[in-house]
Design a protein around this motif. Sequence first.
Motif, short mmCIF file in Angstrom:
data_model
loop_
_atom_site.label_atom_id
_atom_site.label_comp_id
_atom_site.label_asym_id
_atom_site.label_seq_id
_atom_site.Cartn_x
_atom_site.Cartn_y
_atom_site.Cartn_z
N SER A 59 0.85 -1.19 0.00
CA SER A 59 0.00 0.00 0.00
C SER A 59 0.87 1.23 0.00
O SER A 59 1.99 1.22 0.52
N GLY A 61 -0.17 5.29 0.60
CA GLY A 61 -1.22 6.30 0.77
C GLY A 61 -2.59 5.66 0.60
O GLY A 61 -2.90 4.65 1.24
N ASP A 62 -3.39 6.23 -0.29
CA ASP A 62 -4.75 5.73 -0.54
C ASP A 62 -4.79 4.59 -1.55
O ASP A 62 -5.87 4.12 -1.89
N SER A 89 0.24 13.24 -7.67
CA SER A 89 -0.71 12.21 -7.24
C SER A 89 -1.71 11.84 -8.34
O SER A 89 -2.77 11.29 -8.04
N GLY A 116 -8.20 1.96 -5.10
CA GLY A 116 -8.05 3.40 -5.02
C GLY A 116 -7.75 4.05 -6.35
O GLY A 116 -7.56 5.27 -6.43
#
Length: 175
Positions: A59, A61-62, A89, A116
Amino acid sequence: MAAPSGRSCRCAWAALVPAALLCLAARAAAEPGTAPGATPSTAEFDVRPGGEVHSFSRSLGDFSCAFTYSAQGGTNEQWQMNVGVSEDSGLFSCSIWRPQGKSYLFFTQFKAEVKGAKIEYAMAYSQAAAGALSDIPLKQEEFEISETAVSHREGKFRFELSKLVIAAKPARDEL
């Protein structure tokens, strides 16, 4: 959007996306932490034969990337997974590969899934570039791409896998 369609578009994507992912990975190694709150990372893991289903995930972040597989023959092989997020991002990347280039295991199934984000580009390879070896892509009929996953195509996949590359854009809720 799954895979680009049309031969000329596919050729353009095939040239641009790996180069962009390479730049993203190089920047991640040179400047860790450039994306807000996310430090790109590479992790090693063993791909184990024996016919059981195994999974490895990372993983950032999101975003997350999970590689699920089943393989036969040989012994454990060292593989790597790299996850990264572009500075703005706007792009999440997940690369899974065997650094030695060619895997000698027979994969009965594989699936790389992102969370995500939605896949913009993905490619699977029977041989990864290493030393004098070049990337050799799987035939298009051997694998399928959905919005969030790349997986083998039952009855068409020829059991060879050495590399998966995914570029995905963040999933955004529409108003």
